[in-house]
Design a protein around this motif. Structure first.
Motif, PDB file in Angstrom:
ATOM      1  N   ASP A  88       6.017  60.242  -2.644  1.00 33.14           N
ATOM      2  CA  ASP A  88       5.561  58.933  -3.124  1.00 33.14           C
ATOM      3  C   ASP A  88       5.975  58.703  -4.577  1.00 33.14           C
ATOM      4  N   HIS A  89       5.949  59.761  -5.375  1.00 25.60           N
ATOM      5  CA  HIS A  89       6.372  59.626  -6.769  1.00 25.60           C
ATOM      6  C   HIS A  89       7.855  59.256  -6.864  1.00 25.60           C
ATOM      7  N   VAL A  90       8.698  59.935  -6.080  1.00 25.42           N
ATOM      8  CA  VAL A  90      10.124  59.620  -6.079  1.00 25.42           C
ATOM      9  C   VAL A  90      10.340  58.182  -5.598  1.00 25.42           C
ATOM     10  N   ALA A  91       9.586  57.765  -4.593  1.00 27.60           N
ATOM     11  CA  ALA A  91       9.702  56.396  -4.101  1.00 27.60           C
ATOM     12  C   ALA A  91       9.326  55.386  -5.180  1.00 27.60           C
ATOM     13  N   ASN A  92       8.321  55.698  -5.978  1.00 30.35           N
ATOM     14  CA  ASN A  92       7.958  54.806  -7.077  1.00 30.35           C
ATOM     15  C   ASN A  92       9.083  54.709  -8.102  1.00 30.35           C
ATOM     16  N   ARG A  93       9.769  55.808  -8.361  1.00 25.24           N
ATOM     17  CA  ARG A  93      10.922  55.773  -9.251  1.00 25.24           C
ATOM     18  C   ARG A  93      12.011  54.857  -8.684  1.00 25.24           C
ATOM     19  N   VAL A  94      12.238  54.964  -7.378  1.00 26.11           N
ATOM     20  CA  VAL A  94      13.243  54.120  -6.735  1.00 26.11           C
ATOM     21  C   VAL A  94      12.847  52.652  -6.825  1.00 26.11           C
ATOM     22  N   ALA A  95      11.580  52.351  -6.614  1.00 27.54           N
ATOM     23  CA  ALA A  95      11.116  50.967  -6.714  1.00 27.54           C
ATOM     24  C   ALA A  95      11.335  50.419  -8.117  1.00 27.54           C
ATOM     25  N   ALA A 149      15.000  49.678  -8.493  1.00 27.81           N
ATOM     26  CA  ALA A 149      15.390  48.511  -7.709  1.00 27.81           C
ATOM     27  C   ALA A 149      15.009  47.204  -8.385  1.00 27.81           C
ATOM     28  N   THR A 150      13.977  47.236  -9.201  1.00 33.39           N
ATOM     29  CA  THR A 150      13.518  46.010  -9.853  1.00 33.39           C
ATOM     30  C   THR A 150      13.991  45.871 -11.293  1.00 33.39           C
ATOM     31  N   ASN A 151      14.570  46.924 -11.861  1.00 33.78           N
ATOM     32  CA  ASN A 151      14.944  46.864 -13.271  1.00 33.78           C
ATOM     33  C   ASN A 151      16.404  47.187 -13.558  1.00 33.78           C
ATOM     34  N   PHE A 152      17.079  47.887 -12.665  1.00 29.64           N
ATOM     35  CA  PHE A 152      18.461  48.267 -12.903  1.00 29.64           C
ATOM     36  C   PHE A 152      19.371  47.147 -12.410  1.00 29.64           C
ATOM     37  N   PRO A 153      20.227  46.578 -13.277  1.00 30.42           N
ATOM     38  CA  PRO A 153      21.039  45.414 -12.884  1.00 30.42           C
ATOM     39  C   PRO A 153      21.875  45.641 -11.628  1.00 30.42           C
ATOM     40  N   ALA A 154      22.421  46.833 -11.457  1.00 31.81           N
ATOM     41  CA  ALA A 154      23.275  47.081 -10.290  1.00 31.81           C
ATOM     42  C   ALA A 154      22.493  47.087  -8.994  1.00 31.81           C
ATOM     43  N   LEU A 155      21.158  47.136  -9.073  1.00 31.50           N
ATOM     44  CA  LEU A 155      20.333  47.150  -7.879  1.00 31.50           C
ATOM     45  C   LEU A 155      19.478  45.899  -7.750  1.00 31.50           C
ATOM     46  N   LYS A 156      19.779  44.881  -8.520  1.00 31.95           N
ATOM     47  CA  LYS A 156      19.013  43.653  -8.427  1.00 31.95           C
ATOM     48  C   LYS A 156      19.080  43.094  -7.012  1.00 31.95           C
ATOM     49  N   ALA A 179       7.882  57.555   2.611  1.00 37.24           N
ATOM     50  CA  ALA A 179       7.556  57.120   1.240  1.00 37.24           C
ATOM     51  C   ALA A 179       8.376  55.895   0.853  1.00 37.24           C
ATOM     52  N   PHE A 180       9.672  55.885   1.175  1.00 32.72           N
ATOM     53  CA  PHE A 180      10.500  54.713   0.895  1.00 32.72           C
ATOM     54  C   PHE A 180      10.024  53.511   1.715  1.00 32.72           C
ATOM     55  N   GLY A 181       9.573  53.769   2.936  1.00 36.85           N
ATOM     56  CA  GLY A 181       9.093  52.684   3.778  1.00 36.85           C
ATOM     57  C   GLY A 181       7.837  52.023   3.259  1.00 36.85           C
ATOM     58  N   LYS A 182       7.079  52.741   2.434  1.00 38.02           N
ATOM     59  CA  LYS A 182       5.861  52.161   1.853  1.00 38.02           C
ATOM     60  C   LYS A 182       6.160  51.125   0.778  1.00 38.02           C
ATOM     61  N   ILE A 183       7.354  51.160   0.204  1.00 38.28           N
ATOM     62  CA  ILE A 183       7.721  50.213  -0.850  1.00 38.28           C
ATOM     63  C   ILE A 183       7.774  48.817  -0.243  1.00 38.28           C
ATOM     64  N   PRO A 184       7.236  47.797  -0.915  1.00 36.58           N
ATOM     65  CA  PRO A 184       7.255  46.442  -0.357  1.00 36.58           C
ATOM     66  C   PRO A 184       8.656  46.005   0.066  1.00 36.58           C
ATOM     67  N   SER A 185       8.720  45.219   1.129  1.00 32.39           N
ATOM     68  CA  SER A 185      10.010  44.864   1.729  1.00 32.39           C
ATOM     69  C   SER A 185      10.868  43.992   0.826  1.00 32.39           C
ATOM     70  N   HIS A 186      10.278  43.267  -0.108  1.00 29.73           N
ATOM     71  CA  HIS A 186      11.097  42.467  -1.014  1.00 29.73           C
ATOM     72  C   HIS A 186      11.782  43.339  -2.066  1.00 29.73           C
ATOM     73  N   ASP A 201       9.592  54.565 -16.919  1.00 30.71           N
ATOM     74  CA  ASP A 201       8.765  53.689 -16.108  1.00 30.71           C
ATOM     75  C   ASP A 201       7.834  52.827 -16.959  1.00 30.71           C
ATOM     76  N   GLY A 202       7.956  52.903 -18.258  1.00 32.62           N
ATOM     77  CA  GLY A 202       7.072  52.129 -19.107  1.00 32.62           C
ATOM     78  C   GLY A 202       5.656  52.670 -19.137  1.00 32.62           C
ATOM     79  N   VAL A 203       5.481  53.970 -18.833  1.00 35.40           N
ATOM     80  CA  VAL A 203       4.165  54.582 -18.876  1.00 35.40           C
ATOM     81  C   VAL A 203       4.198  55.695 -19.907  1.00 35.40           C
TER      82      VAL A 203
END
Length: 484
Positions: free
Chosen positions: A176-183, A186-193, A220-227, A477-479
């Motif tokens: 789940d932690h790795v999935a949060n990193r991926v999320a 996906a929302t902040n890295f320009p190449a993954l917009k 864990a990846f499947g738990k990430i919201p679909s958008h 992650d801004g934490v």
């Protein structure tokens, strides 16, 4: 009673004896100021602490703060697989000297949590000895069974594992932690917009989960919201593993259209199916695949599609790999002794099989995943085991360096993640990244569970230089640093 935590401060009456066994001991006294131009590649080590209900630390026992040794500057990330000459002032990536290892400054804040002993743990905790092990202990050791909820919190609902999955699946809290990193990427890295669909709504990225096994990371990846993540392509050569992964995903209520399970060799998919993120297997080519995968009977299992190459999407954005490391005897190579190019061999056309290993040790403790020792039936010396580790001679293989390059060439964003042995050589990882076209820096995250190092994950394809260069940046992650 004093805790046996491995991260306790080492105490000695001899003031000159400062050799702590703590994995986060202060290292600045051992480092000299680095002179000269920045390295072509910096492997940035970032410690992450995770805690579950089995934490048994005394409240006053915390690791010492760690500060980065002076004189380190990390180049920003860029990718150019065809680069011939690096910019002035940058070392050429020809030798290990072009790879620098730098550790992110670390400090753990005081955290309040209940202290429990094994006898206090009850049903619902990650450690449970109230139910006897129903498996043959030569296949599933008692201590693995007792910590089954650490692998899957919903294990009691009927999660399925094979003999290999018991020691290879990623514990849920780490997945789940790795999935949060991926999320976050996906929302902040320009190449993954995310792109926008026909209805104007954002479409999430597509993740390739190679060597998915029984589905720990896929779920864990499947738990990430679909958008954010719209599709997870779960690949494995073993159909029984795919069916177990689909079953396990259903217990976590992962949307049925979000995961697809593809029975195929992951190396074939990287080599022949994708180029720069686009599906190319159906495009004209002058080089035909040497090993075409056999036809796969499509089916639906637990509501998820299971089949062959016809299930592959038209593009992939990010790839995650938990490749085979060569067996559970990898720690025989010693600290930082696992060389990705020399010790990792992945068969191109393997025949699915399962190997049965005996567990090691007795009793239940927080050393789960700490040591996967060699099977007890071996009769070789330590030096012989080290020399013969993963010495495969029959068939065609891809080593770790080739795997990194194939992954970089296959993905659109060049963002790839690798779960690696804890004793992976950082220099080896840096050299593999340079050979694939990565420049500047990559991140290797160490996952400590209840103060013990469990797994490491390499993140390639994004810029982490701020973790070292900017002291005000505590994490990507801004934490705060204790959360990163």
């Amino acid at each position: 009673k004093k805790s046996k935590s491995p991260v306790r401060r080492h105490q000695s009456n001899n003031s000159n004896n400062n050799k702590s066994r703590s994995p986060v001991r202060q290292r600045h006294n051992r480092h000299k100021k680095r002179r000269g131009p920045p390295a072509a590649m910096t492997v940035i080590i970032n410690r992450c602490d995770l805690w579950d209900s089995a934490a048994q630390f005394q409240p006053e026992e915390w690791v010492q703060p760690h500060t980065q040794h002076p004189g380190v500057h990390v180049n920003p990330y860029w990718f150019d697989p065809d680069v011939k000459e690096l910019p002035p002032g940058i070392q050429t990536p020809k030798e290990e000297s072009s790879v620098l290892v730098a550790r992110v400054p670390y400090h753990m804040e005081h955290i309040q949590f209940p202290v429990q002993s094994p006898s206090d743990l009850v049903v619902g905790d990650v450690i449970d000895t109230t139910i006897p092990n129903p498996h043959d202990p030569n296949i599933v050791h008692d201590k693995y069974w007792a910590q089954r909820r650490r692998l899957f919190s919903r294990f009691d609902r009927g999660c399925q594992l094979d003999s290999e999955g018991w020691y290879s699946v990623t514990p849920e809290i780490i997945a789940d932690h790795v999935a949060n990193r991926v999320a976050h990427l996906a929302t902040n890295f320009p190449a993954l917009k995310q792109s926008t669909g026909p209805d104007g709504r954002p479409q999430g990225i597509v993740i390739l989960d190679a060597f998915c096994g029984c589905g720990g990371n896929s779920i864990a990846f499947g738990k990430i919201p679909s958008h954010i993540v719209s599709k997870v392509v779960c690949v494995d050569t073993d159909r029984s593993k795919l069916l177990k992964a689909a079953h396990n995903a259903s217990l976590y209520d992962i949307p049925k259209d979000k995961l697809v399970f593809v029975q195929c060799n992951s190396i074939f998919i990287l080599k022949y199916c994708y180029k720069n993120g686009d599906f190319v297997l159906d495009q004209p080519t002058t080089t035909l695949p040497r090993h075409m995968p056999p036809p796969v009977m499509p089916t639906t299992h637990a509501g998820y599609p299971v089949g062959g190459l016809d299930l592959l999407p038209r593009h992939i954005d990010l790839a995650f790999f938990d490749p085979p490391w060569g067996g559970i005897d990898y720690e025989i190579l010693g600290k930082n002794g696992y060389d990705l190019e020399k010790n990792m061999k992945i068969q191109v056309d393997p025949t699915p099989c399962e190997e049965v290993y005996e567990g090691d040790g007795d009793g239940v403790g927080d050393d789960f995943f700490d040591n996967f020792t060699t099977p007890k039936h071996h009769h070789m010396s330590k030096n012989a085991r080290k020399k013969n580790f993963n010495k495969k001679t029959e068939g065609e293989f891809v080593n770790g360096k080739e795997l990194v390059k194939l992954a970089a060439e296959a993905t659109r964003s060049r963002v790839v993640l690798f779960d690696l042995p804890r004793n992976t050589s950082k220099a080896s990882l840096g050299i593999c990244a340079l050979g694939a076209g990565y420049r500047g820096n990559i991140k290797l995250e160490e996952h400590y569970l209840n103060g013990r190092l469990k797994t490491v994950t390499a993140y390639l394809g994004s810029d982490y230089s701020g973790l070292i260069n900017d002291s005000s940046v505590a994490s990507d992650d801004g934490v705060s640093g204790d959360e990163a």
